[in-house]
Design a protein around this motif. Structure first.
Motif, PDB file in Angstrom:
ATOM      1  N   GLY A  96      33.717  32.916  34.304  1.00 38.54           N
ATOM      2  CA  GLY A  96      35.000  33.047  35.008  1.00 38.54           C
ATOM      3  C   GLY A  96      36.176  32.748  34.092  1.00 38.54           C
ATOM      4  N   ILE A  97      36.068  31.670  33.323  1.00 40.93           N
ATOM      5  CA  ILE A  97      37.131  31.313  32.373  1.00 40.93           C
ATOM      6  C   ILE A  97      37.283  32.397  31.313  1.00 40.93           C
ATOM      7  N   ASP A  98      36.159  32.862  30.776  1.00 35.95           N
ATOM      8  CA  ASP A  98      36.214  33.930  29.766  1.00 35.95           C
ATOM      9  C   ASP A  98      36.818  35.206  30.344  1.00 35.95           C
ATOM     10  N   ALA A  99      36.501  35.504  31.592  1.00 37.53           N
ATOM     11  CA  ALA A  99      37.053  36.708  32.228  1.00 37.53           C
ATOM     12  C   ALA A  99      38.576  36.600  32.357  1.00 37.53           C
ATOM     13  N   VAL A 100      39.064  35.431  32.704  1.00 36.95           N
ATOM     14  CA  VAL A 100      40.521  35.234  32.797  1.00 36.95           C
ATOM     15  C   VAL A 100      41.168  35.503  31.444  1.00 36.95           C
ATOM     16  N   SER A 158      35.162  44.178  29.957  1.00 34.99           N
ATOM     17  CA  SER A 158      34.357  42.986  29.669  1.00 34.99           C
ATOM     18  C   SER A 158      34.634  41.883  30.686  1.00 34.99           C
ATOM     19  N   ALA A 159      35.870  41.772  31.178  1.00 32.40           N
ATOM     20  CA  ALA A 159      36.183  40.790  32.217  1.00 32.40           C
ATOM     21  C   ALA A 159      35.401  41.104  33.497  1.00 32.40           C
ATOM     22  N   ALA A 160      35.384  42.381  33.861  1.00 28.18           N
ATOM     23  CA  ALA A 160      34.660  42.785  35.067  1.00 28.18           C
ATOM     24  C   ALA A 160      33.168  42.512  34.915  1.00 28.18           C
ATOM     25  N   ARG A 161      32.636  42.770  33.731  1.00 24.60           N
ATOM     26  CA  ARG A 161      31.211  42.505  33.500  1.00 24.60           C
ATOM     27  C   ARG A 161      30.896  41.011  33.577  1.00 24.60           C
ATOM     28  N   LEU A 162      31.797  40.203  33.056  1.00 25.40           N
ATOM     29  CA  LEU A 162      31.579  38.750  33.153  1.00 25.40           C
ATOM     30  C   LEU A 162      31.561  38.308  34.605  1.00 25.40           C
ATOM     31  N   LEU A 163      32.471  38.829  35.398  1.00 22.54           N
ATOM     32  CA  LEU A 163      32.541  38.434  36.807  1.00 22.54           C
ATOM     33  C   LEU A 163      31.339  38.921  37.594  1.00 22.54           C
ATOM     34  N   ARG A 164      30.777  40.072  37.178  1.00 29.57           N
ATOM     35  CA  ARG A 164      29.569  40.585  37.836  1.00 29.57           C
ATOM     36  C   ARG A 164      28.308  39.916  37.326  1.00 29.57           C
ATOM     37  N   GLY A 165      28.438  39.180  36.224  1.00 28.15           N
ATOM     38  CA  GLY A 165      27.272  38.540  35.640  1.00 28.15           C
ATOM     39  C   GLY A 165      26.432  39.459  34.789  1.00 28.15           C
ATOM     40  N   SER A 166      27.054  40.571  34.307  1.00 28.34           N
ATOM     41  CA  SER A 166      26.299  41.535  33.500  1.00 28.34           C
ATOM     42  C   SER A 166      26.853  41.636  32.081  1.00 28.34           C
ATOM     43  N   ALA A 167      27.442  40.550  31.608  1.00 26.87           N
ATOM     44  CA  ALA A 167      28.044  40.589  30.261  1.00 26.87           C
ATOM     45  C   ALA A 167      26.969  40.608  29.199  1.00 26.87           C
TER      46      ALA A 167
END
Length: 167
Positions: A96-100, A158-167
């Protein structure tokens, strides 16, 4: 199929970003070749003038190549991370922090893309050319603007992938 399981092909966006990075690499190889030729021509052995406008080509091609690599680096999570204080947090919170921060990076790159586009438009309107080669200077500036927009898109992806848990 490898090892009994099917390999998943990367999404089209990832393939496009990878192709742009490969083009940047090819540009740098061509640039290195041109610099080698120019330096060799200027050497005491040959004693001729170097490649006309070599410094202009180095300036333009280096800027374009750098912007070619940034989207790929972003999608591969290859940028510098300072996670000293977040390493002990749960993975979901870290993502979440990385996505922000990816969104912030994307917004900054959109700002850079906008200002580069403004600069390219101004160079076009004024008819600005390079000194030696007399090439229009708006071309590399405009190309960097488009590539900066691609960096922004990669940051949002990449933010969206992090939030989806698929990074």
């Amino acid at each position: 199929m490898t090892g009994g399981r099917q390999e998943r092909r990367p999404p089209g966006f990832d393939r496009a970003v990878q192709a742009v990075a490969l083009l940047g690499g090819a540009l740098l190889v061509a640039l290195a070749t041109m610099v080698t030729i120019s330096v060799t021509l200027r050497s005491d052995l040959v004693g001729k003038a170097g490649v006309p406008g070599d410094f202009e080509l180095v300036q333009m091609a280096t800027a374009v190549a750098a912007f070619c690599f940034l989207p790929y680096c972003q999608l591969r999570r290859g940028n510098i991370f300072v996670d000293t204080f977040t390493m002990k947090l749960p993975l979901r919170v870290q993502h979440g922090i990385d996505a922000v921060w990816d969104v912030v990076y994307g917004l900054v790159m959109l700002l850079i893309a906008w200002r580069l586009a403004v600069g390219a438009r101004a160079a076009f309107a004024s008819g600005e050319n390079t000194m030696v080669l007399q090439w229009p200077s708006y071309w590399p500036i405009g190309l960097c603007a488009a590539l900066a927009a691609l960096v922004a898109a990669a940051a949002f992806v990449s933010a969206a992938r992090l939030l989806r848990g698929s990074a």
